[in-house]
Motif scaffolding. Sequence first.
Motif, PDB file in Angstrom:
ATOM      1  N   THR A  84       0.847  -1.186   0.000  1.00  0.00           N
ATOM      2  CA  THR A  84       0.000   0.000   0.000  1.00  0.00           C
ATOM      3  C   THR A  84       0.885   1.239   0.000  1.00  0.00           C
ATOM      4  OG1 THR A  84      -0.108   0.129   2.417  1.00  0.00           O
ATOM      5  CG2 THR A  84      -1.734  -1.263   1.315  1.00  0.00           C
ATOM      6  N   GLY A  85       0.232   2.407  -0.022  1.00  0.00           N
ATOM      7  CA  GLY A  85       1.000   3.640  -0.034  1.00  0.00           C
ATOM      8  C   GLY A  85       1.805   3.839   1.219  1.00  0.00           C
ATOM      9  N   SER A  86       1.309   3.377   2.364  1.00  0.00           N
ATOM     10  CA  SER A  86       2.014   3.558   3.634  1.00  0.00           C
ATOM     11  C   SER A  86       2.787   2.331   4.071  1.00  0.00           C
ATOM     12  CB  SER A  86       1.007   3.944   4.727  1.00  0.00           C
ATOM     13  OG  SER A  86      -0.022   2.979   4.817  1.00  0.00           O
ATOM     14  N   CYS A  87       2.455   1.153   3.550  1.00  0.00           N
ATOM     15  CA  CYS A  87       3.141  -0.095   3.910  1.00  0.00           C
ATOM     16  C   CYS A  87       3.685  -0.725   2.635  1.00  0.00           C
ATOM     17  CB  CYS A  87       2.192  -1.055   4.631  1.00  0.00           C
ATOM     18  SG  CYS A  87       1.504  -0.401   6.170  1.00  0.00           S
ATOM     19  N   GLN A  88       4.981  -0.532   2.400  1.00  0.00           N
ATOM     20  CA  GLN A  88       5.572  -1.008   1.163  1.00  0.00           C
ATOM     21  C   GLN A  88       5.535  -2.532   1.058  1.00  0.00           C
ATOM     22  OE1 GLN A  88       6.503   0.934  -1.341  1.00  0.00           O
ATOM     23  NE2 GLN A  88       5.864   2.708  -0.149  1.00  0.00           N
ATOM     24  N   ARG A  89       5.572  -3.218   2.198  1.00  0.00           N
ATOM     25  CA  ARG A  89       5.551  -4.684   2.191  1.00  0.00           C
ATOM     26  C   ARG A  89       4.171  -5.230   2.508  1.00  0.00           C
ATOM     27  NH1 ARG A  89      10.761  -6.842   5.365  1.00  0.00           N
ATOM     28  NH2 ARG A  89      10.132  -8.717   4.239  1.00  0.00           N
ATOM     29  N   GLY A  90       3.176  -4.363   2.517  1.00  0.00           N
ATOM     30  CA  GLY A  90       1.819  -4.796   2.772  1.00  0.00           C
ATOM     31  C   GLY A  90       1.504  -4.874   4.258  1.00  0.00           C
ATOM     32  N   ARG A  91       0.231  -4.978   4.550  1.00  0.00           N
ATOM     33  CA  ARG A  91      -0.216  -5.119   5.933  1.00  0.00           C
ATOM     34  C   ARG A  91      -0.337  -6.606   6.287  1.00  0.00           C
ATOM     35  NH1 ARG A  91      -4.062  -1.301   3.976  1.00  0.00           N
ATOM     36  NH2 ARG A  91      -3.592   0.849   4.602  1.00  0.00           N
ATOM     37  N   SER A  92      -0.154  -6.926   7.543  1.00  0.00           N
ATOM     38  CA  SER A  92      -0.279  -8.305   8.004  1.00  0.00           C
ATOM     39  C   SER A  92      -0.756  -8.291   9.443  1.00  0.00           C
ATOM     40  CB  SER A  92       1.058  -9.051   7.889  1.00  0.00           C
ATOM     41  OG  SER A  92       2.057  -8.397   8.665  1.00  0.00           O
ATOM     42  N   ALA A  93      -1.217  -9.440   9.892  1.00  0.00           N
ATOM     43  CA  ALA A  93      -1.729  -9.572  11.258  1.00  0.00           C
ATOM     44  C   ALA A  93      -1.211 -10.868  11.858  1.00  0.00           C
ATOM     45  CB  ALA A  93      -3.259  -9.543  11.271  1.00  0.00           C
ATOM     46  N   VAL A  94      -0.875 -10.827  13.146  1.00  0.00           N
ATOM     47  CA  VAL A  94      -0.414 -11.994  13.895  1.00  0.00           C
ATOM     48  C   VAL A  94      -1.412 -12.237  15.022  1.00  0.00           C
ATOM     49  CG1 VAL A  94       1.438 -12.999  15.255  1.00  0.00           C
ATOM     50  CG2 VAL A  94       1.991 -11.465  13.357  1.00  0.00           C
ATOM     51  N   MET A  95      -2.030 -13.398  14.999  1.00  0.00           N
ATOM     52  CA  MET A  95      -2.997 -13.773  16.033  1.00  0.00           C
ATOM     53  C   MET A  95      -2.360 -14.820  16.943  1.00  0.00           C
ATOM     54  SD  MET A  95      -6.009 -13.491  17.411  1.00  0.00           S
ATOM     55  CE  MET A  95      -6.966 -12.630  16.157  1.00  0.00           C
ATOM     56  N   THR A  96      -2.157 -14.460  18.197  1.00  0.00           N
ATOM     57  CA  THR A  96      -1.625 -15.392  19.195  1.00  0.00           C
ATOM     58  C   THR A  96      -2.789 -15.943  20.016  1.00  0.00           C
ATOM     59  OG1 THR A  96       0.445 -14.144  19.327  1.00  0.00           O
ATOM     60  CG2 THR A  96      -0.049 -15.653  21.135  1.00  0.00           C
ATOM     61  N   ILE A  97      -2.906 -17.267  20.036  1.00  0.00           N
ATOM     62  CA  ILE A  97      -3.981 -17.927  20.778  1.00  0.00           C
ATOM     63  C   ILE A  97      -3.363 -18.571  22.015  1.00  0.00           C
ATOM     64  CG2 ILE A  97      -5.842 -19.613  20.659  1.00  0.00           C
ATOM     65  CD1 ILE A  97      -5.813 -19.302  17.666  1.00  0.00           C
ATOM     66  N   ARG A  98      -3.834 -18.175  23.186  1.00  0.00           N
ATOM     67  CA  ARG A  98      -3.243 -18.636  24.447  1.00  0.00           C
ATOM     68  C   ARG A  98      -4.245 -19.480  25.216  1.00  0.00           C
ATOM     69  NH1 ARG A  98      -0.703 -14.086  28.031  1.00  0.00           N
ATOM     70  NH2 ARG A  98       0.829 -14.222  26.326  1.00  0.00           N
ATOM     71  N   CYS A  99      -3.761 -20.618  25.709  1.00  0.00           N
ATOM     72  CA  CYS A  99      -4.597 -21.520  26.508  1.00  0.00           C
ATOM     73  C   CYS A  99      -4.775 -20.933  27.903  1.00  0.00           C
ATOM     74  CB  CYS A  99      -3.946 -22.893  26.572  1.00  0.00           C
ATOM     75  SG  CYS A  99      -4.671 -23.992  27.802  1.00  0.00           S
ATOM     76  N   ASN A 100      -6.021 -20.779  28.300  1.00  0.00           N
ATOM     77  CA  ASN A 100      -6.349 -20.314  29.646  1.00  0.00           C
ATOM     78  C   ASN A 100      -7.635 -21.016  30.073  1.00  0.00           C
ATOM     79  OD1 ASN A 100      -6.906 -19.006  32.039  1.00  0.00           O
ATOM     80  ND2 ASN A 100      -6.386 -16.966  31.261  1.00  0.00           N
ATOM     81  N   PRO A 101      -7.509 -22.128  30.826  1.00  0.00           N
ATOM     82  CA  PRO A 101      -8.722 -22.876  31.192  1.00  0.00           C
ATOM     83  C   PRO A 101      -9.696 -22.072  32.026  1.00  0.00           C
ATOM     84  CG  PRO A 101      -6.732 -24.185  31.577  1.00  0.00           C
ATOM     85  CD  PRO A 101      -6.285 -22.780  31.296  1.00  0.00           C
ATOM     86  N   GLU A 102      -9.238 -20.994  32.656  1.00  0.00           N
ATOM     87  CA  GLU A 102     -10.137 -20.199  33.477  1.00  0.00           C
ATOM     88  C   GLU A 102     -11.063 -19.323  32.633  1.00  0.00           C
ATOM     89  OE1 GLU A 102      -7.797 -17.982  36.196  1.00  0.00           O
ATOM     90  OE2 GLU A 102      -7.048 -19.752  37.278  1.00  0.00           O
ATOM     91  N   LYS A 103     -10.750 -19.138  31.342  1.00  0.00           N
ATOM     92  CA  LYS A 103     -11.588 -18.362  30.453  1.00  0.00           C
ATOM     93  C   LYS A 103     -12.700 -19.238  29.877  1.00  0.00           C
ATOM     94  CE  LYS A 103      -9.127 -14.499  30.568  1.00  0.00           C
ATOM     95  NZ  LYS A 103      -9.655 -13.207  31.042  1.00  0.00           N
ATOM     96  N   THR A 104     -13.713 -18.577  29.335  1.00  0.00           N
ATOM     97  CA  THR A 104     -14.798 -19.304  28.669  1.00  0.00           C
ATOM     98  C   THR A 104     -14.316 -19.811  27.319  1.00  0.00           C
ATOM     99  OG1 THR A 104     -15.626 -17.267  27.636  1.00  0.00           O
ATOM    100  CG2 THR A 104     -16.494 -17.848  29.813  1.00  0.00           C
ATOM    101  N   ASP A 105     -15.182 -20.572  26.659  1.00  0.00           N
ATOM    102  CA  ASP A 105     -14.808 -21.091  25.340  1.00  0.00           C
ATOM    103  C   ASP A 105     -14.542 -19.961  24.356  1.00  0.00           C
ATOM    104  OD1 ASP A 105     -14.967 -23.633  26.259  1.00  0.00           O
ATOM    105  OD2 ASP A 105     -16.949 -24.056  25.420  1.00  0.00           O
ATOM    106  N   ARG A 106     -15.362 -18.892  24.390  1.00  0.00           N
ATOM    107  CA  ARG A 106     -15.125 -17.756  23.493  1.00  0.00           C
ATOM    108  C   ARG A 106     -13.933 -16.946  23.933  1.00  0.00           C
ATOM    109  NH1 ARG A 106     -16.246 -16.844  18.562  1.00  0.00           N
ATOM    110  NH2 ARG A 106     -16.601 -14.628  18.880  1.00  0.00           N
ATOM    111  N   GLY A 107     -13.683 -16.895  25.235  1.00  0.00           N
ATOM    112  CA  GLY A 107     -12.506 -16.216  25.722  1.00  0.00           C
ATOM    113  C   GLY A 107     -12.579 -14.709  25.550  1.00  0.00           C
ATOM    114  N   LYS A 108     -11.416 -14.095  25.485  1.00  0.00           N
ATOM    115  CA  LYS A 108     -11.306 -12.645  25.394  1.00  0.00           C
ATOM    116  C   LYS A 108     -10.228 -12.286  24.390  1.00  0.00           C
ATOM    117  CE  LYS A 108     -10.595  -8.474  28.179  1.00  0.00           C
ATOM    118  NZ  LYS A 108     -10.281  -7.941  29.538  1.00  0.00           N
ATOM    119  N   LEU A 109     -10.569 -11.343  23.498  1.00  0.00           N
ATOM    120  CA  LEU A 109      -9.657 -10.875  22.456  1.00  0.00           C
ATOM    121  C   LEU A 109      -9.095  -9.522  22.872  1.00  0.00           C
ATOM    122  CD1 LEU A 109      -8.546 -11.513  19.600  1.00  0.00           C
ATOM    123  CD2 LEU A 109     -10.498 -10.260  18.674  1.00  0.00           C
TER     124      LEU A 109
END
Length: 940
Positions: A733-758
């Motif tokens: 893009t005009g501001s990101c010469q190498r394009g935009r990207s996203a990194v999603m880290t998923i962490r195990c936390n049994p104390e959270k619900t199935d949907r958890g928190k983002l």
Amino acid sequence: MAMLGEQKVWEDGGRGRGATWWWKLCIFQTDYYYEYTECDSAGSRWRVAIPHNLGTCSALPTPTRGTDCSFSCAAGEFLEMSAQQCTTCAAGSYSLGSGVRFDQWDTIPAGFTSLATYMDPGPSVEESQACNSSSWTPQGVYLESSRDECTVSLVYAVHLEQQGSVSFSYQYPDNNIFFEFYVNLKSGTNILYWRTTGILVGGKMVKPVLLRNIQIEGVAYTSECFPCRPGWFSSAPGSSSCQPCPRNTSSNKGAASCTPCPDTQYSHEGWSQCKERPPCSEKDYFQIHTACDSEGKTKVMYRWVEPRICEENVTGAVALPPTGEREACPPCNPGYYNTDDSTCFPCPPGTHSDGTSVCEECPAGTEPVLGYEYKWWNVLPSNMKTSCFNVGNSKCDDMNGWEVAGDHIRSGAGGSDNDYLILNLHVPGFKLPTSLAGMTGTEFGRITFVFETICSADCELYFMMDVNRKSTTVVESWEGSKERQSYTHIMTRNASVSYTWAFQRTNQAQDVRRYISDVVILYSVSVTNVQDGVASACRACALLSQSSQRPGSCIPCPAGFYIDRDTNRCQECPPNTYLSGHHTYGEDACLPCGPGSKSNKEHSRCYSDCSFSHTENNRTLTFDLSSLSTVASLTIGPSFTSKGTKYLHVFNVSLCGHQGTMAAVCTDNVTDLANKDMGSDSTQFVNSVDSFICQSTIIPADGRGFRMALASQSISLCLRNDYRTVPQPQVATGSCQRGRSAVMTIRCNPEKTDRGKLTVPSACPAGTCDGCTFHFLWESGSACPRCTQDDYHQIEGACKGGAQETLSVWNEPKLCIKGISLPAKSSAPCEAIALWLKVGVGGGAFLAVLLVSLTCYFWKKNKRLEYKYSRLVMSANKECELPVADSCALAEGEEPEDDVVYSHKPSLLGKLRAIANKREGDSSESVQLKSSQSERWVWG
């Protein structure tokens, strides 16, 4: 005449003491003017006289019945109120008859009001007064909106007596400003308003909305003619409009003709005064290539920027460079062929050419690759056009915005530095090749262009598209100088589309040209799969079998099949691979899916089915993320701009599932708000972004006076949802010469619900620290692996009553969910004494017996040795000879240290030995060896 009527003066001696009242007899028409009253229910009205002065007039004309409420004059006429008849406008003025026009904006005309408001409630008075200086600004021939985030309204009240209309011209170049026009025309009083609100997220100044030529029809009558504004004229009486003065002429307000400028001065079209001509410089001419002649030759020429305003024959002026030498013309563009007169024509259907040779038919087993590929710019292609646009500068309307230059096309001179120089390419539609017709992917075609910008000011290049002639939307933009680079946009709909490049040197209006050298260069443009396009090459296609009725004919491969290089037959792609969409020849066209993803049935895309396995330390972990498959939204904020406008960042995330479709949708409603309110099909909006992760900037409706929340600046952050350790970038893009990207880290936390928190990292509260790579953390119970036998251990209880219980317990901390369950408590028979205890006791007893036995054995052996020694001593005593010490224990030269002595009383051991000896029949005494002492005992 010194006085116009009788005057009376008196002083009020009561409550009005000191006040002087003037009574004037109004007998001349200059003292008053006529107006009509409101129409009554019968459709009639009265003409009344109203004094110009606020004082009290006497002898005003009596009210008379006026014309019918539906009465109106023709264009070029006005209603003369004294006679109540239509009268022709004089030269130098104009009239619309039943309408009014506002085309002169030196000041805001009477009846218009500019109101600035800031509706976000703030705790301080300073915030509420932050918009006091914001307003619509007159700029001569147009109005300019405010550039800040204040809500500024231009309000006009008009009374319509009949069915009417409103028309105006506007320039709306920036989606970061909300622009709306409200009108609901009906008979009676109507309130019109034009309202803008800037969305200054990120600190970037918005480009203003420009407004001009407001025309309102349906006012029933015009009581006067409007004079032509300076720089315009009307030469004939009864004109309905004024015309701009030609170049190098000028006029004053209300002119019937224009005055030529002196030879040393110049003016542009519609100027009210002339200016001195400056000396010519390098900025006043530009280079072009002539069209190819019959010999296939061209040459470089130089032309003055039109309209030419500089003076060539003055001190310090430069002359126009001479024409260059003739040189060979560049070849035709691919898909075209060269005729005898050096003109390029498209190849006939079914044939192809690289631009340097004649058109040839495609060999058997191949088909033409249709599209557009422009890389030589000797003439402008027939499906492209160029123009110049500036709502505040009409002199560029007839100019070319771009000029061809052999191996590139570049922006032209324009009329001013803030003109929009426009290049348009029309594509009638897209048609997939036969070999791709069976595919179910979302790519119908793609446009790729190579460009470069060279700027010394705040220039900006826009790339836009208009789908099915709905509305033009900005796809991408670049600010300032940019090195030569390539940009690609994928078309996901089969529709007619117009691609547009618009270049603006600066957004500041200036009379003097300062940045004419700033330029954008377009080197090449290519569009694939164009309907009715030309072919530059041929591509292999799948063939019918020899047993068919048309052997050797091209057929489309089914979805997910590639063309085998050896047999030209369709073969299905291997499992967990996908076809790239624009290449199906050879097995290498089937690209492998990333880790943790698999292909759909048609091999058109890879996706995650929300299940994932990972092997580590000889242990396989299995994850089930189905609870995270529905689209999740994350709202960050609120944040505030410099003036306190509240805004939010909203992220929509589609992590897995949905058969690989990009279910996260972000939509801009700044320019499409009116269309959505009318209930049009949402699929027609080109401002929606479909992705796996997308972002929108939201301005809440509360506090800003909008009918609904505003969503703008929607961008895609992820186009592939592979499970990778390194983020996969998108298109640059005009501001990101190498394009935009996203990194999603998923962490195990049994104390959270199935949907958890983002969430997003605390170090980057907006989700990104550089604007290009975005990071997210999703803590959830569903992110834990499935439980296996390795996640618990067993505890055995004590043996009670011949039975022993076994209990299974989860390992702590427990980092797994679902999967296998803990085994139930079990019981097994057992003995009171454990086997190990039995073995231990037995072993101990054995060792004890062995120790006693060894002790007895060595004791008995020692007794025997002692007995033998005693016998030896006794035998020596019987012979009355003592053992010679030298022969028994002393070496030569040693002194005896021990003596043999006999104790007074035999010891217990001696007694036992004596008894034993008596039993054997021998009488002897035992002796004891003692160390030498001063006292010796001798037995006698």
